[in-house]
Scaffold this motif. Sequence first.
Motif, PDB file in Angstrom:
ATOM      1  N   THR A 163       0.844  -1.199   0.000  1.00  0.00           N
ATOM      2  CA  THR A 163       0.000   0.000   0.000  1.00  0.00           C
ATOM      3  C   THR A 163       0.874   1.242   0.000  1.00  0.00           C
ATOM      4  N   VAL A 164       0.420   2.258  -0.713  1.00  0.00           N
ATOM      5  CA  VAL A 164       1.164   3.514  -0.770  1.00  0.00           C
ATOM      6  C   VAL A 164       0.886   4.282   0.528  1.00  0.00           C
ATOM      7  N   ALA A 165       1.943   4.694   1.198  1.00  0.00           N
ATOM      8  CA  ALA A 165       1.762   5.437   2.454  1.00  0.00           C
ATOM      9  C   ALA A 165       1.081   6.781   2.169  1.00  0.00           C
ATOM     10  N   SER A 166       0.195   7.177   3.066  1.00  0.00           N
ATOM     11  CA  SER A 166      -0.466   8.475   2.866  1.00  0.00           C
ATOM     12  C   SER A 166       0.556   9.597   3.079  1.00  0.00           C
ATOM     13  N   PRO A 167       0.351  10.737   2.418  1.00  0.00           N
ATOM     14  CA  PRO A 167       1.348  11.807   2.495  1.00  0.00           C
ATOM     15  C   PRO A 167       1.520  12.365   3.911  1.00  0.00           C
ATOM     16  N   HIS A 168       2.737  12.803   4.185  1.00  0.00           N
ATOM     17  CA  HIS A 168       3.056  13.410   5.483  1.00  0.00           C
ATOM     18  C   HIS A 168       3.948  14.626   5.221  1.00  0.00           C
ATOM     19  N   PHE A 169       3.442  15.809   5.491  1.00  0.00           N
ATOM     20  CA  PHE A 169       4.184  17.042   5.227  1.00  0.00           C
ATOM     21  C   PHE A 169       4.785  17.586   6.527  1.00  0.00           C
ATOM     22  N   VAL A 170       6.078  17.870   6.473  1.00  0.00           N
ATOM     23  CA  VAL A 170       6.756  18.511   7.591  1.00  0.00           C
ATOM     24  C   VAL A 170       6.813  20.007   7.315  1.00  0.00           C
ATOM     25  N   ILE A 171       6.369  20.805   8.282  1.00  0.00           N
ATOM     26  CA  ILE A 171       6.370  22.269   8.121  1.00  0.00           C
ATOM     27  C   ILE A 171       7.267  22.875   9.195  1.00  0.00           C
ATOM     28  N   PHE A 172       8.186  23.734   8.757  1.00  0.00           N
ATOM     29  CA  PHE A 172       9.115  24.357   9.706  1.00  0.00           C
ATOM     30  C   PHE A 172       9.087  25.876   9.487  1.00  0.00           C
ATOM     31  N   PRO A 173       8.294  26.600  10.298  1.00  0.00           N
ATOM     32  CA  PRO A 173       8.241  28.058  10.149  1.00  0.00           C
ATOM     33  C   PRO A 173       9.440  28.735  10.792  1.00  0.00           C
ATOM     34  N   PHE A 174       9.763  29.919  10.303  1.00  0.00           N
ATOM     35  CA  PHE A 174      10.777  30.755  10.944  1.00  0.00           C
ATOM     36  C   PHE A 174      10.164  31.373  12.207  1.00  0.00           C
ATOM     37  N   MET A 175      11.004  31.589  13.227  1.00  0.00           N
ATOM     38  CA  MET A 175      10.482  32.013  14.535  1.00  0.00           C
ATOM     39  C   MET A 175      10.178  33.512  14.551  1.00  0.00           C
TER      40      MET A 175
END
Length: 463
Positions: free
Chosen positions: A3-15
């Motif tokens: 099975t294709v893994a569902s998408p997982h987005f990593v978000i890294f904002p500037f402080m």
Amino acid sequence: MGTVASPHFVIFPFMSHGHTIPLLHLATLLRQRFIAVTVFTTPANAPSIRDFLQDVSISIIELPFPKGVLGIPSGVENTEKLPSMSYFYQFASATKLMKPLFEQALSVLQHPPTCIISDAFLGWTQESAEKFGIPRYFFFGMSIFATTLYQLLGIERPHAETTSPDEPFTFSSFPWLKLTRNDFEPPFGDLQPKGLAVDFMLEQGISFAKSRGMITNSLYKLEPRFADYFNQHLGPKSWCVGPLCLAKQPITTDNNKHETWRKWLNNKLTEKQPVLYVAFGTQAEVSAEQIQEIAKGLELSNTYFIWVTRQKVLDHLAGFEDRVKNRALIVKEWVDQSEVLRHKSIKGFLSHCGWNSVLESICAKVPILALPFMAEQHINARMVTEEIGVGLRIMPRNGSVRGFVEAEEVEKMARELMEGERGEGVRNKVKELGENAEEAVKEGGSSWSTLGLLIDDACAGKL
């Protein structure tokens, strides 16, 4: 077949508040599309992020902010808390020290990331993304208009022929735009720019070039010529997925803690008194003399206004609050700016032209009175007044865009925006663009569709 893994987005904002909020709106939009989202931040920034998101399905991972950085007091993990904005690039460069911990955290995520979306100022995350074989998109919290002009200034150098910082020049691709070196934040408008800021941006430029693309908080219809030009001639590919502030559900409750300003505005609505909203963001450092002049102009204008500011600004304005109390409200606590702008009594926004504020004003269909101070705000002010026609501008008397603004000009332009013919013109234009923004983020709209294409691109790009 696995099975294709569902998408997982990593978000890294500037402080920094203005950099973080749009990316949290993006996180919300991604969750609505059933994408797993993990947000990286530091311990001091995490509580406000949790508070803002109020979505327990979005994971938040805290990485310690580097300690003992020259010029950065202990415990400062956000640009709003810096002793002065002159420490900005030291602060931004210090984030590089978080790289080993970031990579360690990525390696133990139960659900491997599909991509990383990080702020443009966190260029070092590009190397981390390459290490894990995943695409990285950077988020640049500016208009494509400003991004394009800043890039072209370095490439074409049309300002090289000018003999003073206020002498106009044009870009070959956009000959109708008249700009000056003073429209660009020092030292970028200098003939030979150098120093910490330049070194830092050159470093980020290298990571931009290696990235998968740029996420832009704008809508295509707002700046189509510049979006097309950027994608055809500059790059990397820009994805217009904004205005991200429209991802937020409007607050319907009337009984929360910011009642003073709401009651006051409701009264003005009943009295049929149009109100000017005044706010200059959290970062601009404005001289005491300039603040006094702005206050004097507002006082003389006889317009009703609500001014959101800080106590340290009011310390320069002895007696001002008393003198204007019959037609003004001074607010010293944090307010939800979008909510204020959407109040039916607000008919204008005296703004520093930070990009988030410009978008919030357009989305609320409120015209802008532009008074820029720093960063790319002067370029945004040009865009607002000359390119898209949703505002008027307060100009310094000496002919320089960075000169001292006098009370008479503030008075004159506040009246013009609120009562004059030109004010009526920009009011009509902002209404039209505000409707375009609403269309763009609706299902099937340009920003809605672009976000879908971005998700597809990220999923295809995972090596």
